[in-house]
Design a protein around this motif. Sequence first.
Motif, PDB file in Angstrom:
ATOM      1  N   ALA A   1       4.405   5.171   2.535  1.00  0.00           N
ATOM      2  CA  ALA A   1       4.796   6.580   2.614  1.00  0.00           C
ATOM      3  C   ALA A   1       4.852   7.024   4.081  1.00  0.00           C
ATOM      4  O   ALA A   1       5.785   7.715   4.514  1.00  0.00           O
ATOM      5  CB  ALA A   1       3.818   7.444   1.826  1.00  0.00           C
ATOM      6  N   ALA A   2       3.841   6.618   4.864  1.00  0.00           N
ATOM      7  CA  ALA A   2       3.815   6.975   6.287  1.00  0.00           C
ATOM      8  C   ALA A   2       4.962   6.292   7.035  1.00  0.00           C
ATOM      9  O   ALA A   2       5.597   6.899   7.900  1.00  0.00           O
ATOM     10  CB  ALA A   2       2.472   6.569   6.889  1.00  0.00           C
ATOM     11  N   ARG A   3       5.218   5.062   6.678  1.00  0.00           N
ATOM     12  CA  ARG A   3       6.280   4.289   7.344  1.00  0.00           C
ATOM     13  C   ARG A   3       7.644   4.931   7.166  1.00  0.00           C
ATOM     14  O   ARG A   3       8.469   4.971   8.085  1.00  0.00           O
ATOM     15  CB  ARG A   3       6.287   2.875   6.781  1.00  0.00           C
ATOM     16  CG  ARG A   3       7.328   1.940   7.387  1.00  0.00           C
ATOM     17  CD  ARG A   3       7.119   0.533   6.857  1.00  0.00           C
ATOM     18  NE  ARG A   3       7.915  -0.454   7.558  1.00  0.00           N
ATOM     19  CZ  ARG A   3       7.708  -1.755   7.502  1.00  0.00           C
ATOM     20  NH1 ARG A   3       6.701  -2.223   6.793  1.00  0.00           N
ATOM     21  NH2 ARG A   3       8.476  -2.591   8.161  1.00  0.00           N
TER      22      ARG A   3
ATOM     23  N   SER B   1       6.409  11.251   0.716  1.00  0.00           N
ATOM     24  CA  SER B   1       5.149  11.299  -0.017  1.00  0.00           C
ATOM     25  C   SER B   1       4.967  10.014  -0.821  1.00  0.00           C
ATOM     26  O   SER B   1       5.882   9.182  -0.890  1.00  0.00           O
ATOM     27  CB  SER B   1       5.130  12.506  -0.961  1.00  0.00           C
ATOM     28  OG  SER B   1       6.056  12.315  -2.019  1.00  0.00           O
ATOM     29  N   ARG B   2       3.823   9.866  -1.444  1.00  0.00           N
ATOM     30  CA  ARG B   2       3.558   8.650  -2.214  1.00  0.00           C
ATOM     31  C   ARG B   2       4.381   8.596  -3.501  1.00  0.00           C
ATOM     32  O   ARG B   2       4.657   7.512  -4.017  1.00  0.00           O
ATOM     33  CB  ARG B   2       2.068   8.557  -2.556  1.00  0.00           C
ATOM     34  CG  ARG B   2       1.192   8.267  -1.351  1.00  0.00           C
ATOM     35  CD  ARG B   2      -0.279   8.250  -1.717  1.00  0.00           C
ATOM     36  NE  ARG B   2      -0.580   7.223  -2.710  1.00  0.00           N
ATOM     37  CZ  ARG B   2      -1.779   7.060  -3.252  1.00  0.00           C
ATOM     38  NH1 ARG B   2      -2.781   7.862  -2.898  1.00  0.00           N
ATOM     39  NH2 ARG B   2      -1.996   6.113  -4.140  1.00  0.00           N
ATOM     40  N   THR B   3       4.793   9.759  -4.008  1.00  0.00           N
ATOM     41  CA  THR B   3       5.509   9.775  -5.291  1.00  0.00           C
ATOM     42  C   THR B   3       6.819   8.989  -5.252  1.00  0.00           C
ATOM     43  O   THR B   3       7.043   8.125  -6.114  1.00  0.00           O
ATOM     44  CB  THR B   3       5.771  11.222  -5.747  1.00  0.00           C
ATOM     45  OG1 THR B   3       4.507  11.868  -5.949  1.00  0.00           O
ATOM     46  CG2 THR B   3       6.550  11.242  -7.058  1.00  0.00           C
TER      47      THR B   3
ATOM     48  N   ASP C   1       0.838  -1.191   0.000  1.00  0.00           N
ATOM     49  CA  ASP C   1       0.000   0.000   0.000  1.00  0.00           C
ATOM     50  C   ASP C   1       0.881   1.252   0.000  1.00  0.00           C
ATOM     51  O   ASP C   1       1.679   1.455   0.923  1.00  0.00           O
ATOM     52  CB  ASP C   1      -0.908  -0.002   1.234  1.00  0.00           C
ATOM     53  CG  ASP C   1      -1.876   1.160   1.221  1.00  0.00           C
ATOM     54  OD1 ASP C   1      -1.494   2.246   1.708  1.00  0.00           O
ATOM     55  OD2 ASP C   1      -3.003   0.986   0.714  1.00  0.00           O
ATOM     56  N   GLU C   2       0.748   2.061  -1.020  1.00  0.00           N
ATOM     57  CA  GLU C   2       1.605   3.243  -1.153  1.00  0.00           C
ATOM     58  C   GLU C   2       1.451   4.204   0.018  1.00  0.00           C
ATOM     59  O   GLU C   2       2.435   4.773   0.501  1.00  0.00           O
ATOM     60  CB  GLU C   2       1.297   3.973  -2.469  1.00  0.00           C
ATOM     61  CG  GLU C   2       1.711   3.211  -3.714  1.00  0.00           C
ATOM     62  CD  GLU C   2       1.380   3.971  -4.986  1.00  0.00           C
ATOM     63  OE1 GLU C   2       0.936   5.143  -4.885  1.00  0.00           O
ATOM     64  OE2 GLU C   2       1.566   3.402  -6.074  1.00  0.00           O
ATOM     65  N   THR C   3       0.214   4.387   0.483  1.00  0.00           N
ATOM     66  CA  THR C   3      -0.032   5.318   1.591  1.00  0.00           C
ATOM     67  C   THR C   3       0.630   4.822   2.873  1.00  0.00           C
ATOM     68  O   THR C   3       1.274   5.592   3.606  1.00  0.00           O
ATOM     69  CB  THR C   3      -1.546   5.491   1.822  1.00  0.00           C
ATOM     70  OG1 THR C   3      -2.147   5.976   0.612  1.00  0.00           O
ATOM     71  CG2 THR C   3      -1.806   6.486   2.946  1.00  0.00           C
ATOM     72  N   GLU C   4       0.491   3.523   3.151  1.00  0.00           N
ATOM     73  CA  GLU C   4       1.104   2.952   4.352  1.00  0.00           C
ATOM     74  C   GLU C   4       2.626   3.037   4.298  1.00  0.00           C
ATOM     75  O   GLU C   4       3.278   3.368   5.290  1.00  0.00           O
ATOM     76  CB  GLU C   4       0.677   1.494   4.512  1.00  0.00           C
ATOM     77  CG  GLU C   4      -0.780   1.313   4.890  1.00  0.00           C
ATOM     78  CD  GLU C   4      -1.160  -0.151   5.002  1.00  0.00           C
ATOM     79  OE1 GLU C   4      -0.256  -1.014   4.871  1.00  0.00           O
ATOM     80  OE2 GLU C   4      -2.346  -0.442   5.219  1.00  0.00           O
TER      81      GLU C   4
ATOM     82  N   ARG D   1       6.029   5.305  -5.079  1.00  0.00           N
ATOM     83  CA  ARG D   1       5.580   4.774  -6.375  1.00  0.00           C
ATOM     84  C   ARG D   1       6.784   4.551  -7.299  1.00  0.00           C
ATOM     85  O   ARG D   1       6.883   3.529  -7.984  1.00  0.00           O
ATOM     86  CB  ARG D   1       4.582   5.741  -7.016  1.00  0.00           C
ATOM     87  CG  ARG D   1       3.920   5.190  -8.282  1.00  0.00           C
ATOM     88  CD  ARG D   1       2.850   6.147  -8.817  1.00  0.00           C
ATOM     89  NE  ARG D   1       1.824   6.406  -7.821  1.00  0.00           N
ATOM     90  CZ  ARG D   1       1.579   7.597  -7.282  1.00  0.00           C
ATOM     91  NH1 ARG D   1       2.314   8.652  -7.642  1.00  0.00           N
ATOM     92  NH2 ARG D   1       0.630   7.751  -6.398  1.00  0.00           N
TER      93      ARG D   1
END
Length: 221
Positions: free
Chosen positions: A33-35, A39-41, A28-31, A44
């Motif tokens: 990124a937070a970890r 950012s998600r970019t 999961d990109e959002t997870e 990705r």
Amino acid sequence: MKSRSETLREALEELIATGALGPGQHLDETELAARFGVSRTPIRETLIQLASMGLVVIRPRRGAVVAELGPQQLVEMFEVMSELEATCSRLAARRMTPSEHVSLLAAHKACMEARDSNDPDDYYYKNEAFHEAIYAGSHNQFLIEQTRGLYRRLRPYRRLQLRVRNRVSNSYAEHDGVVQAILAGDGEKAAELTRSHVMIQGQRFADLMASLPQLTVGVNA
């Protein structure tokens, strides 16, 4: 100094190689990124890099998952890797220039220093440069590209191997034999020693599998 992209890629490689992110697991990109506090970019972009290495599979409209690489596939890939690198060494023994001999010896010395510092990760990077010097010495660009491509895919597993007890010192000793054969212009011996150095079998395979328990569960091998 490593770039953010390199740091992220290596961190995710490590999580995949050690099983913290198991085969088939959704990424999961959002997870992520937070970890990693980004950012998600960049996440990705890193997943795309890992997909090009065969460590991640990106599915249209469903996101990325960790590639399922079973023990048999791993052995087969190391088998091919050993043959590609053996060919590089055989050609390097015939084609390396005096200046390339100097570069090879410098890379070999750097491996010795990393071995003596007892830092497997530092040794891994110096080891990578050592192998790259041999690839370049083959003077066969197509072979170099193919070898580098498979090396990238096996990168986290080769890195993890070096954490097995005594593997770093054994690896350096094996390097020494390869170096001497190349400097002597003995292509067949250089190829034979390189093949043995890269191939995982017997106890080395058992040690690697013990470090990768997730590969024996829920994987189509």
